[in-house]
Design a protein around this motif. Structure first.
Motif, PDB file in Angstrom:
ATOM      1  N   VAL A 253      14.115   6.089  34.217  1.00  9.13           N
ATOM      2  CA  VAL A 253      13.655   6.399  35.563  1.00  9.13           C
ATOM      3  C   VAL A 253      14.829   6.159  36.514  1.00  9.13           C
ATOM      4  CG1 VAL A 253      12.025   5.851  37.411  1.00  9.13           C
ATOM      5  CG2 VAL A 253      11.284   5.753  35.021  1.00  9.13           C
ATOM      6  N   PHE A 254      15.154   7.157  37.329  1.00  8.67           N
ATOM      7  CA  PHE A 254      16.309   7.090  38.217  1.00  8.67           C
ATOM      8  C   PHE A 254      15.847   7.122  39.671  1.00  8.67           C
ATOM      9  CE2 PHE A 254      17.489   9.407  34.346  1.00  8.67           C
ATOM     10  CZ  PHE A 254      18.566   8.670  33.895  1.00  8.67           C
ATOM     11  N   ASP A 255      16.695   6.574  40.550  1.00  4.81           N
ATOM     12  CA  ASP A 255      16.414   6.637  41.986  1.00  4.81           C
ATOM     13  C   ASP A 255      17.390   7.558  42.707  1.00  4.81           C
ATOM     14  OD1 ASP A 255      18.764   5.184  42.070  1.00  4.81           O
ATOM     15  OD2 ASP A 255      17.857   3.383  42.916  1.00  4.81           O
ATOM     16  N   GLY A 256      18.117   8.385  41.953  1.00  5.77           N
ATOM     17  CA  GLY A 256      19.044   9.334  42.544  1.00  5.77           C
ATOM     18  C   GLY A 256      19.510  10.344  41.521  1.00  5.77           C
ATOM     19  N   GLY A 257      20.246  11.341  41.986  1.00  4.36           N
ATOM     20  CA  GLY A 257      20.782  12.352  41.095  1.00  4.36           C
ATOM     21  C   GLY A 257      19.784  13.435  40.755  1.00  4.36           C
ATOM     22  N   LEU A 258      20.094  14.159  39.685  1.00  3.64           N
ATOM     23  CA  LEU A 258      19.319  15.332  39.264  1.00  3.64           C
ATOM     24  C   LEU A 258      18.865  15.166  37.831  1.00  3.64           C
ATOM     25  CD1 LEU A 258      20.210  19.058  39.833  1.00  3.64           C
ATOM     26  CD2 LEU A 258      19.904  18.232  37.489  1.00  3.64           C
ATOM     27  N   VAL A 259      17.620  15.569  37.573  1.00  3.11           N
ATOM     28  CA  VAL A 259      17.116  15.650  36.204  1.00  3.11           C
ATOM     29  C   VAL A 259      16.543  17.048  36.012  1.00  3.11           C
ATOM     30  CG1 VAL A 259      16.597  13.182  36.070  1.00  3.11           C
ATOM     31  CG2 VAL A 259      14.813  14.787  36.799  1.00  3.11           C
ATOM     32  N   GLY A 260      16.411  17.421  34.763  1.00  3.16           N
ATOM     33  CA  GLY A 260      15.854  18.741  34.508  1.00  3.16           C
ATOM     34  C   GLY A 260      15.886  19.070  33.040  1.00  3.16           C
ATOM     35  N   VAL A 261      15.663  20.328  32.759  1.00  2.00           N
ATOM     36  CA  VAL A 261      15.631  20.804  31.396  1.00  2.00           C
ATOM     37  C   VAL A 261      16.124  22.242  31.375  1.00  2.00           C
ATOM     38  CG1 VAL A 261      13.237  21.548  31.594  1.00  2.00           C
ATOM     39  CG2 VAL A 261      14.167  21.027  29.338  1.00  2.00           C
ATOM     40  N   ALA A 262      16.816  22.600  30.305  1.00  2.00           N
ATOM     41  CA  ALA A 262      17.228  23.984  30.061  1.00  2.00           C
ATOM     42  C   ALA A 262      16.417  24.505  28.887  1.00  2.00           C
ATOM     43  CB  ALA A 262      18.714  24.057  29.764  1.00  2.00           C
ATOM     44  N   LEU A 263      15.733  25.623  29.091  1.00  3.32           N
ATOM     45  CA  LEU A 263      14.864  26.190  28.066  1.00  3.32           C
ATOM     46  C   LEU A 263      15.406  27.525  27.585  1.00  3.32           C
ATOM     47  CD1 LEU A 263      11.276  25.574  29.490  1.00  3.32           C
ATOM     48  CD2 LEU A 263      12.436  24.297  27.706  1.00  3.32           C
ATOM     49  N   SER A 264      15.334  27.738  26.285  1.00  2.87           N
ATOM     50  CA  SER A 264      15.687  29.030  25.710  1.00  2.87           C
ATOM     51  C   SER A 264      14.860  29.234  24.450  1.00  2.87           C
ATOM     52  CB  SER A 264      17.182  29.104  25.380  1.00  2.87           C
ATOM     53  OG  SER A 264      17.537  28.116  24.421  1.00  2.87           O
ATOM     54  N   GLY A 265      14.753  30.484  24.035  1.00  2.00           N
ATOM     55  CA  GLY A 265      13.952  30.794  22.861  1.00  2.00           C
ATOM     56  C   GLY A 265      12.838  31.767  23.192  1.00  2.00           C
ATOM     57  N   PRO A 266      11.808  31.851  22.340  1.00  2.00           N
ATOM     58  CA  PRO A 266      10.747  32.856  22.506  1.00  2.00           C
ATOM     59  C   PRO A 266       9.700  32.467  23.544  1.00  2.00           C
ATOM     60  CG  PRO A 266      10.352  31.580  20.541  1.00  2.00           C
ATOM     61  CD  PRO A 266      11.679  31.118  21.061  1.00  2.00           C
ATOM     62  N   VAL A 267      10.156  32.105  24.716  1.00  2.00           N
ATOM     63  CA  VAL A 267       9.279  31.868  25.852  1.00  2.00           C
ATOM     64  C   VAL A 267       9.965  32.452  27.082  1.00  2.00           C
ATOM     65  CG1 VAL A 267      10.270  29.564  26.221  1.00  2.00           C
ATOM     66  CG2 VAL A 267       8.067  30.157  27.256  1.00  2.00           C
ATOM     67  N   SER A 268       9.209  33.190  27.871  1.00  2.00           N
ATOM     68  CA  SER A 268       9.756  33.800  29.077  1.00  2.00           C
ATOM     69  C   SER A 268       9.367  32.960  30.281  1.00  2.00           C
ATOM     70  CB  SER A 268       9.210  35.228  29.233  1.00  2.00           C
ATOM     71  OG  SER A 268       9.608  35.777  30.478  1.00  2.00           O
ATOM     72  N   ILE A 269      10.344  32.631  31.117  1.00  2.00           N
ATOM     73  CA  ILE A 269      10.086  31.908  32.367  1.00  2.00           C
ATOM     74  C   ILE A 269      10.521  32.810  33.506  1.00  2.00           C
ATOM     75  CG2 ILE A 269      10.509  29.810  33.677  1.00  2.00           C
ATOM     76  CD1 ILE A 269      11.208  28.444  31.061  1.00  2.00           C
ATOM     77  N   ARG A 270       9.550  33.282  34.262  1.00  4.32           N
ATOM     78  CA  ARG A 270       9.799  34.286  35.286  1.00  4.32           C
ATOM     79  C   ARG A 270       9.687  33.659  36.666  1.00  4.32           C
ATOM     80  NH1 ARG A 270       5.782  37.594  31.912  1.00  4.32           N
ATOM     81  NH2 ARG A 270       4.426  37.646  33.754  1.00  4.32           N
ATOM     82  N   PRO A 271      10.749  33.741  37.475  1.00  2.00           N
ATOM     83  CA  PRO A 271      10.702  33.130  38.802  1.00  2.00           C
ATOM     84  C   PRO A 271      10.058  34.041  39.838  1.00  2.00           C
ATOM     85  CG  PRO A 271      12.898  33.988  38.372  1.00  2.00           C
ATOM     86  CD  PRO A 271      12.088  34.240  37.133  1.00  2.00           C
ATOM     87  N   VAL A 272       9.285  33.444  40.718  1.00  2.00           N
ATOM     88  CA  VAL A 272       8.766  34.109  41.911  1.00  2.00           C
ATOM     89  C   VAL A 272       9.113  33.211  43.094  1.00  2.00           C
ATOM     90  CG1 VAL A 272       6.718  34.878  43.151  1.00  2.00           C
ATOM     91  CG2 VAL A 272       6.898  35.269  40.688  1.00  2.00           C
ATOM     92  N   ILE A 273       9.939  33.718  43.996  1.00  2.00           N
ATOM     93  CA  ILE A 273      10.439  32.916  45.107  1.00  2.00           C
ATOM     94  C   ILE A 273       9.937  33.525  46.406  1.00  2.00           C
ATOM     95  CG2 ILE A 273      12.472  31.879  46.161  1.00  2.00           C
ATOM     96  CD1 ILE A 273      11.975  31.194  43.149  1.00  2.00           C
TER      97      ILE A 273
END
Length: 409
Positions: free
Chosen positions: A185-205
């Protein structure tokens, strides 16, 4: 990488229990009941600031009882789950996914002070080498993360990869927000995940604005100052646009006037999704210039925009409908990062963005939070936005075999 029967599965749960351990157990039981037996490849945990001082206990119970391969999350100004937006009071949501045959790469970036280097460090070695063009889901502390630098790093190392997410909230001072990444658990900075493979992630902004007046080409500019539009002083162009508006739109322009800048100039027609919306932050009557909340280049196309509740509703609904029409596979789940300047304050009623999303995308599991800034691509490039609803829609990719979604707990 997980080997299962090949089905994508998703679930989301919500708890308002003030005790973090009780809340976590309630969430995990509900998620397991919905998603069924089997491994969890990815889980997102979003909570209100009420849990910040006990964030470690909250995350520990989730990890030990659910056992996700990757756990990511943060505190927010409010929590979004299922069909609800909880803008005040204690609330926590857990969103879980089974993503067979997909690659899930955790990401942690922070500002390094070693050897007088103030740049971001922590980039995973595989990203951009063994794993090309993943989709990034990012959560960051607004006090300690240079987001423009982080997005530039992604553009340099994984060209063309979309980034979707939001800035953590709830804390009023540096060190008060919390970010989760697996067993830390952090109190600063950036966390996240990079996904690839047979799943589509489509952005709507959805930036929640609509254009007014004509489009203009920037003919003289310096950094964020626009001096001329189409060879005429920029302020003079703005005054002409203002005078052409209806009385109602003039009132909106006086309260919430913005500038939309075309990012990809190769198109013949520009509409929703082509403009990067930025604040109009000032004007100089002496030289007729306008100050924009971002860098502007000569030759760039610009159009003034206004924002109100009706425009924001229409924009989000239209973009979701158009996105669905473009794709064969329907969305199975979503993550929603909505600006803390939206919600009741903008729309005058609760649960707005989540209801529009579920109306257009279906009764799918949705988790998210109210953010201090939203991340998403416009015109093929990733940006940090404000007053925006940034949505990540999950669906089968063309190579996926079969899928199944489960509902909201």
């Amino acid at each position: 990488m997980t080997e299962t029967d090949g089905r994508l599965r998703f679930a989301v749960a919500l708890s308002r229990a003030s005790d973090p351990e009780e809340a976590a157990r309630t969430l995990v039981r509900a998620v397991i009941q919905e998603i069924g037996a089997g491994p969890i490849d990815l889980a997102f945990l979003f909570c209100s600031s009420h849990y910040a001082t006990q964030a470690e206990a909250l995350a520990l119970v989730v990890r030990e009882t659910l056992g996700p391969s990757c756990l990511v999350g943060c505190t927010g100004e409010g929590v979004i789950a299922g069909s609800e937006e909880i803008e005040a009071g204690a609330a926590v949501t857990l969103w879980a996914a089974r993503l067979p045959h997909s690659h899930v790469t955790p990401l942690r970036l922070s500002v390094s002070s070693l050897q007088n280097d103030d740049g971001l460090s922590g980039w995973p070695e595989d990203l951009g080498r063994k794993i090309e063009q993943p989709c990034f889901l990012l959560l960051a502390d607004p006090f300690s993360t240079p987001m423009n630098e982080a997005l530039s790093m992604i553009a340099d190392r994984c060209p063309g990869s979309p980034a979707i997410g939001g800035l953590a909230g709830g804390g009023r001072d540096p060190g008060e927000n919390r970010m989760f990444l697996n067993d830390q658990v952090f109190d600063g900075g950036l966390v996240g995940v990079a996904l690839s493979g047979p799943v589509s992630i489509r952005p709507v902004i959805s930036q929640g604005c609509r254009p007014i007046g004509d489009r203009f080409v920037v003919t003289k500019a310096d950094r964020n100052i626009v001096y001329e539009l189409g060879g005429t002083p920029a302020l003079e162009r703005l005054q002409a646009v203002f005078e052409s508006l209806t009385t109602e739109d003039q009132q909106l322009a006086q309260q919430a006037l913005h500038v939309g800048m075309v990012i990809d100039e190769h198109g013949n027609r520009f509409g929703r999704g082509d403009f990067l919306v930025r604040n109009l932050i000032g004007a100089d009557r002496n030289c007729g210039s306008l100050a924009i909340g971002d860098l502007v280049e000569e030759g760039q196309t610009l159009q003034f925009h206004v924002r109100d509740a009706d425009s924001a509703t229409e924009d989000l609904s239209h973009l979701l409908t158009a996105e669905r029409a473009r794709h064969q596979h329907p969305p199975l789940a979503a993550l929603l990062f909505s600006c803390c300047g939206r919600g009741r304050g903008l729309f005058g009623r609760p649960h707005h963005d989540i209801r529009v999303l579920r109306k257009e995308a279906g009764n799918i599991p949705v988790g998210g939070f109210f953010a201090q800034g939203e991340i998403g691509p416009v015109g093929g490039s990733n940006f940090l936005h404000g007053y925006t609803a940034s949505v990540a829609l999950f669906s089968e990719s063309t190579c996926a075999r079969k899928s199944e979604t489960v509902g909201y707990a």
